[in-house]
Write a protein that holds these residues in place. Sequence first.
Motif, short mmCIF file in Angstrom:
data_model
loop_
_atom_site.label_atom_id
_atom_site.label_comp_id
_atom_site.label_asym_id
_atom_site.label_seq_id
_atom_site.Cartn_x
_atom_site.Cartn_y
_atom_site.Cartn_z
N HIS B 172 -1.11 -0.79 0.55
CA HIS B 172 -0.19 -2.05 -0.21
C HIS B 172 -1.23 -2.73 -0.70
O HIS B 172 -2.60 -2.62 -0.37
CB HIS B 172 0.92 -2.45 0.70
CG HIS B 172 1.85 -1.71 1.43
ND1 HIS B 172 2.94 -1.35 0.65
CD2 HIS B 172 1.87 -1.25 2.45
CE1 HIS B 172 3.72 -0.55 1.36
NE2 HIS B 172 3.07 -0.17 2.44
N CYS B 207 3.64 -6.77 -4.14
CA CYS B 207 2.80 -5.69 -3.70
C CYS B 207 2.31 -5.23 -5.14
O CYS B 207 2.78 -4.59 -6.36
CB CYS B 207 3.53 -4.81 -3.19
SG CYS B 207 2.58 -3.46 -2.67
N GLU B 209 -0.07 -2.50 -5.27
CA GLU B 209 -0.61 -1.12 -5.12
C GLU B 209 0.65 -0.15 -5.03
O GLU B 209 1.31 -0.39 -4.21
CB GLU B 209 -1.51 -1.23 -3.97
CG GLU B 209 -2.21 0.30 -3.64
CD GLU B 209 -3.02 0.73 -4.67
OE1 GLU B 209 -4.21 -0.13 -4.85
OE2 GLU B 209 -3.04 1.61 -5.17
N CYS B 211 3.46 2.08 -3.96
CA CYS B 211 3.54 2.54 -2.52
C CYS B 211 4.66 2.97 -2.22
O CYS B 211 5.19 3.18 -1.15
CB CYS B 211 3.49 1.05 -1.59
SG CYS B 211 4.60 -0.07 -2.05
N HIS B 215 8.50 0.32 -4.45
CA HIS B 215 7.26 -0.68 -4.72
C HIS B 215 7.74 -1.96 -5.40
O HIS B 215 7.17 -2.85 -5.21
CB HIS B 215 6.23 0.26 -5.32
CG HIS B 215 5.21 -0.50 -5.84
ND1 HIS B 215 4.16 -1.41 -5.07
CD2 HIS B 215 4.74 -0.62 -6.97
CE1 HIS B 215 3.38 -1.86 -6.10
NE2 HIS B 215 3.67 -1.66 -7.06
N MET B 218 8.89 -4.78 -3.64
CA MET B 218 8.36 -5.27 -2.32
C MET B 218 7.82 -6.42 -2.95
O MET B 218 6.54 -6.56 -3.46
CB MET B 218 7.17 -4.02 -2.13
CG MET B 218 6.43 -4.76 -0.89
SD MET B 218 5.30 -3.38 -0.30
CE MET B 218 4.45 -4.15 1.01
CU LIG Z 1 3.72 -2.05 -1.25
#
Ligand SMILES: [Cu+2]
Lengths: 369, 396
Positions: B172, B207, B209, B211, B215, B218
């Motif tokens: 992440h 976040c 990245e 994931c 995602h 997040m």
């Molecule tokens: Cu993430």
Amino acid sequence: MFSTGFKYFFGVTVLSVVALVMSVALFKNLALIGVAITFLIAAGALLTGLAIITSDGTTRDANVQTSDMTTQSLWPLVTGIGTVFLALGLVTSSIVFFGGVVVLLAALSEWMIQAWSERASSDASHNAEARKRLLNPIEFPVLAALGLGVVIFAFSRIMLTVDKSTGAVLFIVVGTLVLVAGTLFAIKPNMKRSVGAAICALGAIGIIAGGVASAVSGEREELALAAEEGHFTHKECGPEESEYFDKLKEETLSLRSAVSATIIYQDGELIAKIQGLNKPQKSITVPRSNATNIIFRNATEGEFRLVVDLGKPKTEDKDSDHDVDCTQLIETGGEQSLTLKIPKSSSADNHYKLFIAGAEDKQIIVVVP
Amino acid sequence: MHKTLKSAVVVFVGSLVAASCATNAPQDTWQPKGPNAKLIDDLQQPVFAVAGIIGLIVAAAVTYTVIKYRDRGQPIPEQTHGKPALEITLTVIPALILAVVAVFTFGAIFKLAKTDDTEMIINVTGQQWWWEYDYPVQNEFGITSPIISSGQLVMPVGTKVLLRETSRDVIHSYWIPALNGKRDAVPGRVQTLRLEADEPGIYAGQCTEFCGLSHANMRMEAVALSKEDFAKWVANQQAPYVVPAKDSLAQQGETVFLNQCVRCHQVNGLMRADGTPAIAAPDENVWSGAAPNLSHLMSRNTFAGAAFDLLSKKCRDEVWGAPSNVVGAKYLAGVTEDCLNQKDLRAWLRNAPEMKPMYANPADLEISNGKYRGMPYLALSEDDINKLVAYLLTLK
Ligand SMILES: [Cu+2]
């Protein structure tokens, strides 16, 4: 107009298509069966095509005489053996069963193709040639792989049996022999075939005999003992040197950065260095159920081991020992990493700590929030 | 120019211009709210200016050439190949510009990587699809026992905070644009990110990245409180568990919680009927091995990876829109019964995977060993949900 080969392979292809349709209807999980049958269809179709294009690999016109003279054949015998293995496998083990299937399939295809080639024309050598053209590309690699497998397996048995120094000598001797034989073949290209074959056979027999003898006499003592007692999986975390776990120590690290903490045994005290905190710490915080790497560095005279006390094991047995994990014995100046993964938060009756084996008062508290 | 093409260009450029002046852009990288972000901004402003000027010069030169030398049937001009002096000059100038940029960039990178001036550390653990924060014991800040929270990172203003990031599952990346750049959270490694806020306030992030499934959901917020307010927050986080009043709806909710939720969610101090502490076992039920600690759920004002508000629209606007001198007090008030966003919390309890995609279908758990990747659908009755909401409201 349709050749025998064409009819045969066409039949196989159609049958496998039917089989695929049926398995789609019958099985939910098609993965392996589907792939296998699809390959069968592809192979059948390919061979059907080949049979058409090559008219079964012959230039036979209607009036060519086919010979009735058949050669001797090994395949009925092998087919029989395969069948026996198949039946035996049904009551013993699946390996034998699958071995039987493989032998049976191989023997039947060899048999079929031999029978076909023998009726290809009246010229026996032409027929033999036709058989070879079809089968050698399959036979050679399979036989070579089998031969190599046997050699490698036999050799590995030998290496597991002889002790380490004999093993080294053996490698040198065998290597030299291979080199000598190779040189011989190279400088005497006109050597009699039978001599070459004899040398190869001798080598093969030697290796196989050695392998069989070794397999019978069993692995060398220390390996047998270790396997029996599980020394390589069981870590002995006491202060004294463990005969197996402390063998072959790794005391240098390639990964130094990005660890959660560096635990140092220095001046008779265990301290934790944590990036971002300038003062040495007496406790570290580790997220619950997360693989966390720490480094243990021994900066004290003597050999020491870092142990992590992981609390009571999950069994409800309140008297049972605590779970532990540890590094190997580390010499002065050496370091080793240790991975902690603790699934439960620390609480009144579940606390975790790091300590020096044999000196539990040198400790760092591990907090799991 | 073709008519539709013309209007398409107008719409495109127009929307670009319009987008660039959004009034509410909480994740704007051009509005630093702390020294680390300012350091980055001080670098990107001049670089952007230089790049912009060069871009304009190049665009102008290209346009001029295209128009001046467009094909009017004139003969093809003389073709030359190579002019070393010109080529060397045109290589050396950009190289020099880049070298100057590099000097300042490296300087900034080293400053942003410093960890030895840290005043406070917070462990940050990413997992699909929320962030967990834990505060190790730091007596200078009144943290005498570890604090654990999720979604909203609470920190004191004017303090050099060092995040120690890691992950429980996949990679992440933590990013609060107003306070600093991004830093990946990588399983098995602890990587650091400096944060420092000048003013009290709530700073949004997410976040960065990719994931997995949720995602995009997040998210996270950094809540900067004045030192006094932060001390109050710390004291509240360490306050012992308050047992719900006897025979109240909340008490019935506690029972439901013990039956349904404790296998994943820890509430510090919660006891089972037999007097033993209720210890959650998320490691046995959740793929990442963790579920948010709910001990002080109502002290945060978003939930489920900061994807939903715990506060109703009106109360939320009051907190988020508050000037920096009162935002702390408003935040510390937490979520009261009349401010609770009943709709989203109830929907979450009714069917969490419907609100936030989480691979929580029990039929698909074979690949994850029977473990959920998020909170599952629990088939709770409306009655149980009423009880649970009453109970969760006591977790101040
Ligand atoms: Cu993430």
